[in-house]
Motif scaffolding. Structure first.
Motif, PDB file in Angstrom:
ATOM      1  N   ARG A 255      35.273  49.585  44.297  1.00 45.62           N
ATOM      2  CA  ARG A 255      36.114  49.834  43.117  1.00 45.62           C
ATOM      3  C   ARG A 255      37.002  48.625  42.821  1.00 45.62           C
ATOM      4  N   THR A 256      37.531  47.993  43.878  1.00 50.07           N
ATOM      5  CA  THR A 256      38.349  46.791  43.682  1.00 50.07           C
ATOM      6  C   THR A 256      37.540  45.689  43.017  1.00 50.07           C
ATOM      7  N   LEU A 257      36.306  45.536  43.444  1.00 49.11           N
ATOM      8  CA  LEU A 257      35.443  44.497  42.885  1.00 49.11           C
ATOM      9  C   LEU A 257      35.118  44.796  41.420  1.00 49.11           C
ATOM     10  N   VAL A 258      34.837  46.056  41.102  1.00 49.45           N
ATOM     11  CA  VAL A 258      34.552  46.435  39.712  1.00 49.45           C
ATOM     12  C   VAL A 258      35.765  46.174  38.829  1.00 49.45           C
ATOM     13  N   ASN A 259      36.961  46.511  39.324  1.00 49.75           N
ATOM     14  CA  ASN A 259      38.181  46.275  38.546  1.00 49.75           C
ATOM     15  C   ASN A 259      38.389  44.783  38.275  1.00 49.75           C
ATOM     16  N   ALA A 260      38.093  43.954  39.282  1.00 49.92           N
ATOM     17  CA  ALA A 260      38.216  42.513  39.079  1.00 49.92           C
ATOM     18  C   ALA A 260      37.230  42.031  38.021  1.00 49.92           C
ATOM     19  N   ALA A 261      36.011  42.550  38.063  1.00 49.24           N
ATOM     20  CA  ALA A 261      35.007  42.167  37.063  1.00 49.24           C
ATOM     21  C   ALA A 261      35.425  42.613  35.675  1.00 49.24           C
ATOM     22  N   VAL A 262      36.021  43.794  35.572  1.00 50.96           N
ATOM     23  CA  VAL A 262      36.487  44.293  34.267  1.00 50.96           C
ATOM     24  C   VAL A 262      37.527  43.342  33.685  1.00 50.96           C
ATOM     25  N   SER A 263      38.477  42.885  34.509  1.00 51.71           N
ATOM     26  CA  SER A 263      39.500  41.962  34.030  1.00 51.71           C
ATOM     27  C   SER A 263      38.885  40.642  33.561  1.00 51.71           C
ATOM     28  N   LEU A 264      37.966  40.092  34.355  1.00 50.24           N
ATOM     29  CA  LEU A 264      37.350  38.816  33.999  1.00 50.24           C
ATOM     30  C   LEU A 264      36.492  38.946  32.738  1.00 50.24           C
ATOM     31  N   LEU A 265      35.721  40.018  32.654  1.00 47.96           N
ATOM     32  CA  LEU A 265      34.857  40.209  31.487  1.00 47.96           C
ATOM     33  C   LEU A 265      35.680  40.478  30.227  1.00 47.96           C
ATOM     34  N   SER A 266      36.800  41.181  30.373  1.00 50.95           N
ATOM     35  CA  SER A 266      37.655  41.436  29.218  1.00 50.95           C
ATOM     36  C   SER A 266      38.164  40.131  28.635  1.00 50.95           C
ATOM     37  N   LEU A 267      38.607  39.222  29.503  1.00 49.01           N
ATOM     38  CA  LEU A 267      39.065  37.916  29.035  1.00 49.01           C
ATOM     39  C   LEU A 267      37.927  37.111  28.426  1.00 49.01           C
ATOM     40  N   GLU A 268      36.758  37.186  29.038  1.00 45.18           N
ATOM     41  CA  GLU A 268      35.617  36.422  28.535  1.00 45.18           C
ATOM     42  C   GLU A 268      35.188  36.915  27.154  1.00 45.18           C
ATOM     43  N   LEU A 269      35.153  38.229  26.949  1.00 47.24           N
ATOM     44  CA  LEU A 269      34.769  38.766  25.647  1.00 47.24           C
ATOM     45  C   LEU A 269      35.830  38.462  24.596  1.00 47.24           C
TER      46      LEU A 269
END
Length: 481
Positions: free
Chosen positions: A243-257
């Motif tokens: 879950r921690t890893l998914v949350n980190a990916a969500v933050s990075l992808l949000s910035l990228e989009l």
């Protein structure tokens, strides 16, 4: 590795001998429970190694078959019987019942205290948690590095680290990238849920079951606008590390989009600042340079206000909404008037800080904003306010808390005497004679007043933390003590 029954048996210092269920020695032990009850199942959650000495069995003569049957239904990890306390050997009836119901039965030597088994399980659990955090940190670092290449690289890395199927979707639900390539994770599996996620907020999530798999989805947003969705398909539940890893990916992808939506990283200000304030983005993290290219060079100042004027901030100035207020980040040499032109309402400005001190800078800006509100005039810089801890507390909120703390004394007819006595007592560090002399009263009078204060304030006046808090409250209430 998590603690297992086999691992405990293989620990020589514990002196554990398996009597039944050798095939179940690899069962994971979630915790160790000790109980002499004839039916401990109401107090078990499942997965425990239950330890008992049978000390009550001689009197109550329980049905050991029924005892083990209930434990098996509770799905305990195993049963440990301590010999040499009430019984010199493990009862044969207990062995037969454990073999019948498939419960691993361990014999605990007389020399082994039960607490030693509990400590060993706790040690292995702590080691497992530490190793999990280390793995999660390494995985997050790899995700951040992948972000340097783009959103697709983040999705590929997440799928590899989770061993799962990952789908990146656009804001309209159409697929953008799937990993591993060709994985059968479809947007239609989330039919009806994506629209709900659009209005549920950036921290919302949903889980659905499709084709025997569990699919977890979250919106990708840096502000109010959803830029896309991330879906993760697994064969089971996600653990804390996952879950921690998914949350980190969500933050990075949000910035990228967000960067893709604007076509220029310099226009990502709101998303980058929001990620900084929430801790989702660490500007010192290896590989984060591309994501924080818009940040002004340190030192910077943080400004807080009620809202923004609506003008687009110039390059190098970031503005974001944060917990119901507007927060601005700019170079330390930016004039206060220029910051005020971008913000609406009273403006407070922090002292210069680097990016490791943003939390303190935000608190300073909030305090300065309250001062600006009370003065009803120009922007206020934190450097203009009284320093130290007292200065930090000297805000409308701090004064209000002081009044609430002293309210029981203020409500008394003799409230002024009680406040003066408390102030003198604290100033004299609790020395009765010195405090009484400062007040011009007999020490017995002071003792009487202090007993009254102790009755009115439900606190321990001998606690140094309490004394410090009361002294600060007196300073804020009455000015100089």
């Amino acid at each position: 590795m998590p603690p297992t029954l086999g691992g405990l048996v293989r620990t020589p210092s514990l002196g554990l001998s398996p009597l039944t269920g050798d095939e179940g020695l690899e069962r994971t032990v979630g915790w160790v429970a000790v109980s002499e009850l004839t039916d401990p199942t109401p107090y078990l959650a499942g997965g425990e190694l239950l330890l008992t000495t049978g000390v009550r069995w001689a009197d109550s003569r329980p049905d050991l078959r029924e005892y083990v049957r209930r434990l098996a239904r509770r799905d305990i990890a195993g049963l440990g019987f301590g010999v040499g306390v009430a019984l010199e050997r493990t009862p044969e009836e207990l062995r037969e019942a454990a073999a019948e119901f498939g419960v691993v039965l361990l014999e605990v030597a007389r020399r082994t205290p039960f607490i030693a088994i509990g400590k060993e399980v706790s040690r292995v659990l702590a080691k497992e948690e530490y190793e999990g955090l280390s793995r999660a940190f390494t995985a997050q670092r790899d995700l951040t590095r992948a972000a340097l290449t783009g959103a697709e690289a983040v999705v590929d890395r997440l799928a590899r680290d989770l061993g799962a199927r990952v789908l990146l979707m656009a804001a309209d639900g159409s697929p953008r990238h799937t990993a591993p390539a060709g994985a059968a994770l479809r947007p239609q599996d989330l039919a009806g849920e994506l629209e709900r996620l659009k209005t549920a907020g950036p921290r919302a999530s949903v889980a659905v079951t499709a084709g025997g798999d569990r699919i977890w989805a979250q919106p990708l947003a840096t502000g109010r606008r959803v830029r896309g969705f991330l879906a993760v398909g697994t064969g089971g539940p996600l653990g804390p590390e996952q879950r921690t890893l998914v949350n980190a990916a969500v933050s990075l992808l949000s910035l990228e989009l967000e960067r893709d939506a604007h076509g220029d990283i310099a226009r990502m200000g709101e998303g980058v600042l929001a990620a900084l304030l929430t801790g989702a983005l660490d500007p010192a993290h290896p590989g984060a340079e591309r994501l924080v290219a818009v940040l002004p060079p340190a030192p910077v100042v943080v400004a807080a206000a009620d809202g923004v004027q609506g003008a687009h901030p110039p390059h190098g100035v970031l503005v974001a909404g944060h917990e119901g207020r507007a927060v601005l980040l700019a170079s330390a040499d930016t004039p206060a008037a220029a910051l005020a032109d971008l913000l609406d309402g009273p403006v407070g400005i922090s002292e210069p800080a680097d990016y490791t001190g943003l939390a303190v800078a935000l608190a300073q800006a909030e305090r300065a904003r309250e001062a600006a509100r009370s003065r009803g005039g120009e922007p206020v810089r934190a450097a203009e306010l009284p320093g130290g801890l007292l200065g930090l507390a000297d805000t409308p909120a701090g004064v209000r808390m002081a009044e609430e703390l002293l309210a029981p004394l203020l409500a008394e007819r003799s409230g002024a005497e009680l406040l003066a006595s408390l102030r003198a007592y604290l100033a004299a560090s609790g020395r009765w004679d010195a405090a009484a002399d400062a007040l011009g009263v007999h020490r017995h009078t002071l003792r009487y007043r202090m007993r009254r204060i102790r009755d009115l304030l439900p606190v321990d006046l001998d606690d140094p933390d309490v004394r410090a808090e009361l002294w600060m409250a007196l300073r804020l209430h009455g000015g100089r003590a």
